[in-house]
Motif scaffolding. Structure first.
Motif, short mmCIF file in Angstrom:
data_model
loop_
_atom_site.label_atom_id
_atom_site.label_comp_id
_atom_site.label_asym_id
_atom_site.label_seq_id
_atom_site.Cartn_x
_atom_site.Cartn_y
_atom_site.Cartn_z
N HIS A 1 0.81 -1.22 0.00
CA HIS A 1 0.00 0.00 0.00
C HIS A 1 0.85 1.27 0.00
O HIS A 1 0.31 2.36 0.11
CB HIS A 1 -0.98 -0.02 1.18
N GLY A 2 2.16 1.13 -0.13
CA GLY A 2 3.04 2.30 -0.22
C GLY A 2 2.86 3.00 -1.56
O GLY A 2 2.33 2.44 -2.51
N ASP A 3 3.34 4.23 -1.64
CA ASP A 3 3.16 5.00 -2.88
C ASP A 3 4.32 4.85 -3.86
O ASP A 3 4.34 5.51 -4.89
CB ASP A 3 2.89 6.47 -2.57
N HIS A 4 5.29 4.01 -3.57
CA HIS A 4 6.41 3.77 -4.50
C HIS A 4 5.92 2.91 -5.67
O HIS A 4 4.94 2.18 -5.55
CB HIS A 4 7.57 3.08 -3.77
N PRO A 5 6.60 2.99 -6.83
CA PRO A 5 6.18 2.16 -7.97
C PRO A 5 6.44 0.69 -7.66
O PRO A 5 7.41 0.35 -6.97
CB PRO A 5 7.06 2.65 -9.12
N LYS A 6 5.56 -0.16 -8.18
CA LYS A 6 5.72 -1.58 -7.87
C LYS A 6 5.11 -2.46 -8.94
O LYS A 6 4.27 -2.02 -9.72
CB LYS A 6 5.13 -1.91 -6.50
N LEU A 7 5.59 -3.70 -8.95
CA LEU A 7 5.00 -4.76 -9.75
C LEU A 7 4.03 -5.52 -8.87
O LEU A 7 4.30 -5.74 -7.69
CB LEU A 7 6.07 -5.74 -10.23
N GLU A 8 2.93 -5.93 -9.45
CA GLU A 8 2.03 -6.85 -8.76
C GLU A 8 2.30 -8.23 -9.30
O GLU A 8 2.25 -8.46 -10.51
CB GLU A 8 0.57 -6.48 -9.01
N LEU A 9 2.60 -9.16 -8.43
CA LEU A 9 2.87 -10.54 -8.83
C LEU A 9 1.60 -11.36 -8.61
O LEU A 9 1.03 -11.35 -7.51
CB LEU A 9 4.02 -11.11 -8.01
N ARG A 10 1.14 -12.01 -9.67
CA ARG A 10 -0.04 -12.88 -9.58
C ARG A 10 0.36 -14.27 -10.01
O ARG A 10 1.01 -14.45 -11.05
CB ARG A 10 -1.16 -12.38 -10.48
N ARG A 11 -0.05 -15.25 -9.24
CA ARG A 11 0.23 -16.65 -9.56
C ARG A 11 -1.06 -17.31 -10.00
O ARG A 11 -2.05 -17.29 -9.25
CB ARG A 11 0.81 -17.36 -8.35
N PRO A 12 -1.08 -17.88 -11.21
CA PRO A 12 -2.29 -18.57 -11.66
C PRO A 12 -2.69 -19.65 -10.66
O PRO A 12 -1.86 -20.37 -10.12
CB PRO A 12 -1.87 -19.20 -12.99
N GLY A 13 -3.98 -19.73 -10.39
CA GLY A 13 -4.50 -20.74 -9.47
C GLY A 13 -4.53 -20.29 -8.02
O GLY A 13 -5.05 -21.00 -7.17
N VAL A 14 -3.93 -19.13 -7.71
CA VAL A 14 -3.97 -18.61 -6.35
C VAL A 14 -4.97 -17.46 -6.33
O VAL A 14 -4.75 -16.43 -6.96
CB VAL A 14 -2.58 -18.12 -5.88
#
Length: 166
Positions: free
Chosen positions: A104-117
């Protein structure tokens, strides 16, 4: 110093991706640091070790040092949890810092998503997510989707984006 985050929910593979990106950036000759946010109580000391005994006796701060590394342990007691900005100020001269957690920080980030989770998405909710990393296609994603297996491509994206905002 460039700062870039890796966010996602439990079991998405955040630590694995951070480790792979650290190796990739080091192979490129960059000085890399990491900050890991833990949501639970954690300990880097172990019962019976001298530093553990020092803290157990009541020391509020303990430094363990050798000629190869040092660690500083500070008991917060009732103090507030340090912010990401507080922690970044404590780091040395680095080219990039990868931040695991702090979704929830305001720095840039990647969201990692794992299929099936099953987990709610973060991208598009003002969380600073600038791309999603996934091994599966994500139709109608609100940001670019980077293929999980392309570590060099992910590193390129992180470096280029971090250069624009830091």
């Amino acid at each position: 110093m460039k700062v870039f985050g890796i966010a996602g929910f439990k079991n998405a593979g955040k630590t694995t991706l951070v480790v792979e990106l650290v190796r990739e950036f080091r192979a490129r000759g960059l000085r890399v640091g990491t900050i890991k946010h833990a949501h639970h109580e954690f300990d880097i000391d172990h019962p019976g070790k001298d530093s553990f005994l020092h803290r157990e006796a009541g020391a509020e701060e303990v430094i363990v040092a050798s000629r190869r590394r040092w660690a500083h342990i500070r008991e917060l007691n009732i103090a507030r949890e340090p912010t990401l900005a507080d922690l970044l100020k404590r780091l040395g001269d680095l080219d990039i810092v990868l931040v695991e957690g702090y979704k929830h920080g305001d720095h840039p980030k990647l969201e990692l998503r794992r299929p099936g989770v099953a987990a709610p998405g973060l991208a598009g909710d003002g969380s600073g997510v600038v791309a999603i990393v996934s091994a599966a296609e994500i139709p109608d994603a609100p940001v670019p989707v980077l293929p999980r297996e392309d570590i060099a491509g992910i590193a390129d994206f992180v470096w280029q984006h971090a250069a624009l905002v830091n």
